[in-house]
Write a protein that holds these residues in place. Structure first.
Motif, PDB file in Angstrom:
ATOM      1  N   ALA A 308       0.642  -1.101  -0.015  1.00  0.00           N
ATOM      2  CA  ALA A 308       0.031   0.144  -0.003  1.00  0.00           C
ATOM      3  C   ALA A 308       0.736   1.289   0.109  1.00  0.00           C
ATOM      4  CB  ALA A 308      -0.819  -0.040   1.305  1.00  0.00           C
ATOM      5  N   MET A 347      -5.850  -9.454   1.930  1.00  0.00           N
ATOM      6  CA  MET A 347      -6.389  -8.804   0.811  1.00  0.00           C
ATOM      7  C   MET A 347      -8.071  -8.851   1.005  1.00  0.00           C
ATOM      8  SD  MET A 347      -3.639  -9.995  -1.888  1.00  0.00           S
ATOM      9  CE  MET A 347      -4.553  -9.710  -3.313  1.00  0.00           C
ATOM     10  N   THR A 350      -9.694  -6.483   3.072  1.00  0.00           N
ATOM     11  CA  THR A 350      -9.561  -4.922   2.717  1.00  0.00           C
ATOM     12  C   THR A 350     -10.092  -4.788   1.354  1.00  0.00           C
ATOM     13  OG1 THR A 350      -7.316  -5.431   1.878  1.00  0.00           O
ATOM     14  CG2 THR A 350      -7.547  -4.810   4.156  1.00  0.00           C
ATOM     15  N   CYS A 352      -9.218  -6.244  -1.553  1.00  0.00           N
ATOM     16  CA  CYS A 352      -8.584  -6.234  -2.674  1.00  0.00           C
ATOM     17  C   CYS A 352      -8.580  -7.593  -3.492  1.00  0.00           C
ATOM     18  CB  CYS A 352      -6.950  -5.766  -2.102  1.00  0.00           C
ATOM     19  SG  CYS A 352      -7.076  -4.225  -1.416  1.00  0.00           S
ATOM     20  N   ASP A 357      -4.719  -3.694  -6.623  1.00  0.00           N
ATOM     21  CA  ASP A 357      -5.889  -3.164  -5.910  1.00  0.00           C
ATOM     22  C   ASP A 357      -5.382  -2.543  -4.652  1.00  0.00           C
ATOM     23  OD1 ASP A 357      -7.817  -3.832  -7.770  1.00  0.00           O
ATOM     24  OD2 ASP A 357      -8.320  -5.614  -7.091  1.00  0.00           O
ATOM     25  N   ILE A 358      -4.171  -2.934  -4.162  1.00  0.00           N
ATOM     26  CA  ILE A 358      -3.921  -2.586  -2.865  1.00  0.00           C
ATOM     27  C   ILE A 358      -3.253  -0.817  -3.074  1.00  0.00           C
ATOM     28  CG2 ILE A 358      -2.184  -2.774  -0.774  1.00  0.00           C
ATOM     29  CD1 ILE A 358      -2.133  -5.573  -1.821  1.00  0.00           C
ATOM     30  N   HIS A 359      -3.956  -0.014  -2.362  1.00  0.00           N
ATOM     31  CA  HIS A 359      -3.510   1.543  -2.435  1.00  0.00           C
ATOM     32  C   HIS A 359      -3.196   2.067  -1.318  1.00  0.00           C
ATOM     33  CE1 HIS A 359      -4.506   1.154  -6.828  1.00  0.00           C
ATOM     34  NE2 HIS A 359      -5.735   0.974  -6.426  1.00  0.00           N
ATOM     35  N   ASN A 362      -5.597   1.954   1.988  1.00  0.00           N
ATOM     36  CA  ASN A 362      -5.848   0.989   2.567  1.00  0.00           C
ATOM     37  C   ASN A 362      -5.202   0.989   3.947  1.00  0.00           C
ATOM     38  OD1 ASN A 362      -5.598  -0.905  -0.468  1.00  0.00           O
ATOM     39  ND2 ASN A 362      -7.294  -1.110   0.935  1.00  0.00           N
TER      40      ASN A 362
END
Length: 368
Positions: A308, A347, A350, A352, A357-359, A362
């Motif tokens: 992230a 994941m 959260t 994802c 998709d992890i930003h 998060n």
């Protein structure tokens, strides 16, 4: 007290990676334990690498459809099934008789990329012969630059797929825990890939410094990185980048990747935790090249936090050694499996579906 025998199956009480630490301690003598479980000086950085992850919170997301999710990624043209790499750790026969050969078999079983240390106890060719997943070679520049280049050529010929140059340990850190234990390499354990290397001799004149004029006399500089970039076509990563200005210099020389690392807290004490250093490096890099991170990873949630904040993947060092010391290849396999499964759970919770998709949103910088 006699040392415990290696585990032949994983007991139920090992449910998390951190559980391995006590099992490893029971199977290592004081000499080996001082080597793996030590940091520089007061071990502030060593401790803070872990504490940084504890102080970083995750935001969970509700009702997200994550069916079909996966943890795959592409790095330097290589498809990895998950973003957990095995970091280069020297002298692995200190921890298990099979050393790196056990680790490379575990890497193959779990589709994990492994980074082999210059200071391995098996030849880089022998390790490569047992590899069935991506294999990278970690390079320490030696005082003899031709010998150093020969190491690179050997790695190329053996099929290594990337070159990782450690840049933050031109000299060893002041590791008091090792000093107090009288750390030494036991008979039969040596850096076999450095056999035959000419030994540099440097006589100091009166008034010269043992550090500046002695130990650092042949230390690599950015000129060595520039030359190495010209001499190999392998993807070139620098491990040990902690300062944004160094990241800029690396980009200017055509380096292919950076590993944000403080050497597990083993070189310069009070350097900030790797996780805290990552965002500033990511701001410089702006996605031009992959960033990796090591230092303090013990949970799948830690991996989500690192990704992230800008990492493409992470490396584990001490966790792999704790697993190796407890149960050989079986222990390393289990460490990787636990982290991979925890990563998937983190994941999913959260929201994802993939690593992409992890930003940053998060995570929370400080846990409530």
């Amino acid at each position: 007290m006699p040392l415990e025998p290696y585990l032949t199956q994983i007991p139920a009480e090992i449910a998390a990676v951190s559980d391995y630490e006590a099992f490893a301690r029971a199977r290592l003598d004081d000499n080996a334990w001082a080597y793996v479980h030590s940091g520089a000086a007061d071990e502030i950085t060593f401790r803070n690498n872990r504490l940084a992850f504890d102080a970083c919170g995750l935001r969970n997301r509700a009702l997200v459809d994550v069916r079909g999710g996966h943890t795959r990624l592409e790095l330097f043209g290589q498809t990895l099934h998950h973003p957990i790499l095995l970091a280069p750790v020297a002298y692995q026969r200190l921890f298990h008789p099979e050393g790196e050969l056990a680790t490379v078999r575990a890497a193959a079983a779990m589709d994990a990329a492994m980074v082999v240390s210059t200071l391995a106890n098996h030849t880089l060719e022998d390790i490569a012969r047992q590899a069935h997943s991506p294999l990278w070679f970690q390079l320490y520049f030696q005082s003899d630059r031709e010998f150093t280049l020969n190491l690179v050529r050997r790695a190329e010929a053996a099929g290594y797929q990337a070159l990782v140059v450690t840049v933050d340990a031109s000299i060893a850190g002041v590791r008091n825990r090792e000093q107090r234990a009288g750390f030494h390499l036991p008979a039969g354990i040596s850096a076999v890939n450095l056999q035959g290397m000419p030994q540099a001799s440097l006589a100091l004149a009166q008034g010269q410094s043992q550090v500046f004029d002695g130990l650092m006399a042949h230390a690599p500089t950015w000129r060595d990185i520039e030359r190495l970039r010209q001499l190999t076509d392998l993807p070139l990563l620098l491990k040990g980048i902690t300062h944004p200005e160094d990241a800029k210099l690396a980009l200017s020389l055509g380096v292919d990747g950076l590993i944000v690392s403080n050497h597990g807290g083993r070189t310069l004490d009070t350097v900030p935790a790797s996780l805290h250093l990552l965002p500033a490096i990511a701001e410089v890099v702006q996605g031009q090249i992959p960033l990796l991170l090591d230092g303090g990873i013990r949970r799948g949630t830690d991996i989500v936090k690192a990704l992230a904040l800008g990492a493409s993947a992470v490396l584990i060092g001490r966790p792999l050694i704790y697993g190796l010391a407890a149960a050989g290849a079986l222990g390393v396999v289990h460490v990787l499996r636990v982290l991979w499964e925890e990563l998937e759970v983190a994941m999913a919770l959260t929201g994802c579906r993939t690593l992409a998709d992890i930003h940053p949103d998060n995570v929370l910088a400080t846990a409530p």
